[in-house]
Design a protein around this motif. Structure first.
Motif, PDB file in Angstrom:
ATOM      1  N   SER A  59      40.729  58.135  52.935  1.00  0.00           N
ATOM      2  CA  SER A  59      40.625  57.198  52.036  1.00  0.00           C
ATOM      3  C   SER A  59      40.691  55.909  52.499  1.00  0.00           C
ATOM      4  CB  SER A  59      41.900  57.598  50.966  1.00  0.00           C
ATOM      5  OG  SER A  59      41.968  58.542  50.348  1.00  0.00           O
ATOM      6  N   ALA A  60      41.572  55.721  53.415  1.00  0.00           N
ATOM      7  CA  ALA A  60      41.786  54.351  54.051  1.00  0.00           C
ATOM      8  C   ALA A  60      40.573  53.865  54.737  1.00  0.00           C
ATOM      9  CB  ALA A  60      42.864  54.367  55.145  1.00  0.00           C
ATOM     10  N   VAL A  61      39.646  54.928  55.335  1.00  0.00           N
ATOM     11  CA  VAL A  61      38.460  54.594  56.047  1.00  0.00           C
ATOM     12  C   VAL A  61      37.445  54.397  55.023  1.00  0.00           C
ATOM     13  CG1 VAL A  61      36.336  56.063  57.631  1.00  0.00           C
ATOM     14  CG2 VAL A  61      39.081  55.820  58.243  1.00  0.00           C
ATOM     15  N   GLY A  62      37.308  54.992  54.040  1.00  0.00           N
ATOM     16  CA  GLY A  62      36.480  54.888  52.822  1.00  0.00           C
ATOM     17  C   GLY A  62      36.595  53.496  52.220  1.00  0.00           C
ATOM     18  N   ILE A  63      37.737  53.195  52.170  1.00  0.00           N
ATOM     19  CA  ILE A  63      38.127  51.880  51.589  1.00  0.00           C
ATOM     20  C   ILE A  63      37.625  50.685  52.489  1.00  0.00           C
ATOM     21  CG2 ILE A  63      39.853  50.150  50.958  1.00  0.00           C
ATOM     22  CD1 ILE A  63      41.378  52.700  49.725  1.00  0.00           C
ATOM     23  N   ALA A  64      37.867  50.919  53.728  1.00  0.00           N
ATOM     24  CA  ALA A  64      37.269  49.914  54.658  1.00  0.00           C
ATOM     25  C   ALA A  64      35.766  49.946  54.923  1.00  0.00           C
ATOM     26  CB  ALA A  64      37.886  50.076  55.992  1.00  0.00           C
ATOM     27  N   LEU A  65      35.138  51.076  54.841  1.00  0.00           N
ATOM     28  CA  LEU A  65      33.774  51.004  54.795  1.00  0.00           C
ATOM     29  C   LEU A  65      33.033  50.552  53.704  1.00  0.00           C
ATOM     30  CD1 LEU A  65      33.000  54.660  56.185  1.00  0.00           C
ATOM     31  CD2 LEU A  65      32.664  52.467  57.261  1.00  0.00           C
ATOM     32  N   LEU A  66      33.952  50.766  52.619  1.00  0.00           N
ATOM     33  CA  LEU A  66      33.326  50.030  51.114  1.00  0.00           C
ATOM     34  C   LEU A  66      33.384  48.401  51.194  1.00  0.00           C
ATOM     35  CD1 LEU A  66      32.496  50.353  48.238  1.00  0.00           C
ATOM     36  CD2 LEU A  66      34.746  50.344  47.649  1.00  0.00           C
ATOM     37  N   LEU A  67      34.513  48.043  51.787  1.00  0.00           N
ATOM     38  CA  LEU A  67      34.735  46.429  52.016  1.00  0.00           C
ATOM     39  C   LEU A  67      33.642  46.028  52.955  1.00  0.00           C
ATOM     40  CD1 LEU A  67      36.372  43.968  51.344  1.00  0.00           C
ATOM     41  CD2 LEU A  67      37.770  44.735  53.338  1.00  0.00           C
ATOM     42  N   LEU A  68      33.529  46.849  54.090  1.00  0.00           N
ATOM     43  CA  LEU A  68      32.267  46.495  55.337  1.00  0.00           C
ATOM     44  C   LEU A  68      30.950  46.193  54.273  1.00  0.00           C
ATOM     45  CD1 LEU A  68      31.579  45.684  58.117  1.00  0.00           C
ATOM     46  CD2 LEU A  68      31.158  48.235  58.394  1.00  0.00           C
ATOM     47  N   GLN A  69      30.762  47.477  53.403  1.00  0.00           N
ATOM     48  CA  GLN A  69      29.367  47.323  53.034  1.00  0.00           C
ATOM     49  C   GLN A  69      29.251  45.998  52.081  1.00  0.00           C
ATOM     50  OE1 GLN A  69      28.964  51.169  50.638  1.00  0.00           O
ATOM     51  NE2 GLN A  69      26.792  50.572  49.807  1.00  0.00           N
ATOM     52  N   THR A  70      30.418  45.954  51.310  1.00  0.00           N
ATOM     53  CA  THR A  70      30.097  44.710  50.193  1.00  0.00           C
ATOM     54  C   THR A  70      30.092  43.579  50.980  1.00  0.00           C
ATOM     55  OG1 THR A  70      31.823  45.960  49.063  1.00  0.00           O
ATOM     56  CG2 THR A  70      31.399  43.605  48.460  1.00  0.00           C
ATOM     57  N   LEU A  71      30.689  43.237  51.986  1.00  0.00           N
ATOM     58  CA  LEU A  71      30.504  41.855  53.026  1.00  0.00           C
ATOM     59  C   LEU A  71      29.157  41.912  53.700  1.00  0.00           C
ATOM     60  CD1 LEU A  71      34.050  41.800  54.807  1.00  0.00           C
ATOM     61  CD2 LEU A  71      33.230  40.417  52.822  1.00  0.00           C
ATOM     62  N   VAL A  72      28.658  43.039  53.897  1.00  0.00           N
ATOM     63  CA  VAL A  72      27.312  43.165  54.574  1.00  0.00           C
ATOM     64  C   VAL A  72      26.205  42.587  53.399  1.00  0.00           C
ATOM     65  CG1 VAL A  72      25.424  44.623  55.437  1.00  0.00           C
ATOM     66  CG2 VAL A  72      27.756  44.515  56.385  1.00  0.00           C
ATOM     67  N   PHE A  73      26.567  43.345  52.123  1.00  0.00           N
ATOM     68  CA  PHE A  73      25.515  43.088  51.111  1.00  0.00           C
ATOM     69  C   PHE A  73      25.599  41.616  50.752  1.00  0.00           C
ATOM     70  CE2 PHE A  73      25.200  42.405  46.577  1.00  0.00           C
ATOM     71  CZ  PHE A  73      23.827  42.788  46.340  1.00  0.00           C
ATOM     72  N   LEU A  74      26.695  40.964  50.684  1.00  0.00           N
ATOM     73  CA  LEU A  74      27.059  39.610  50.309  1.00  0.00           C
ATOM     74  C   LEU A  74      26.379  38.664  51.387  1.00  0.00           C
ATOM     75  CD1 LEU A  74      30.572  39.675  48.977  1.00  0.00           C
ATOM     76  CD2 LEU A  74      28.520  39.154  47.697  1.00  0.00           C
ATOM     77  N   ALA A  75      26.422  39.067  52.758  1.00  0.00           N
ATOM     78  CA  ALA A  75      26.019  38.299  53.767  1.00  0.00           C
ATOM     79  C   ALA A  75      24.509  38.262  53.887  1.00  0.00           C
ATOM     80  CB  ALA A  75      26.505  38.891  54.956  1.00  0.00           C
TER      81      ALA A  75
END
Length: 100
Positions: A59-75
């Protein structure tokens, strides 16, 4: 050879004593079977705890990957907006000298 285990069982309707019940430790399970059952229970409990830890970690890894995916999308979105804005600016600057 072995000492039988004695258990005191109270009688149902009499208050004048208890009855000794003889429990044979070799029947129906041997000591090896009891130890095997204990080992199996310990193994299953260990696997259950491990699974719960992995679910928490996942769950922690999934949340971190979701945050990373969101940041990459925004970038990437920001980069595309900047590229489109720059292309529009270059196009307008190239049209002005031609018109002048």
């Amino acid at each position: 050879m072995f000492r039988p285990l004695l258990v005191q069982v109270p009688r149902q309707h009499e208050h004048t004593g208890t009855t000794a019940v003889l429990l044979n430790p070799l029947c129906p399970f041997t000591a090896a079977k009891v130890l095997a059952l204990k080992a199996t229970v310990m193994l299953l409990l260990t696997l259950l705890i491990k699974a719960r830890v992995q679910i928490g970690a996942a769950s922690a890894v999934g949340i971190a990957l979701l945050l990373l995916q969101t940041l990459v999308f925004l970038a990437i979105s920001g980069g595309l907006v900047l590229a489109a804005g720059g292309a529009a600016l270059v196009a307008t600057q190239q049209r002005r000298p031609a018109a002048a």
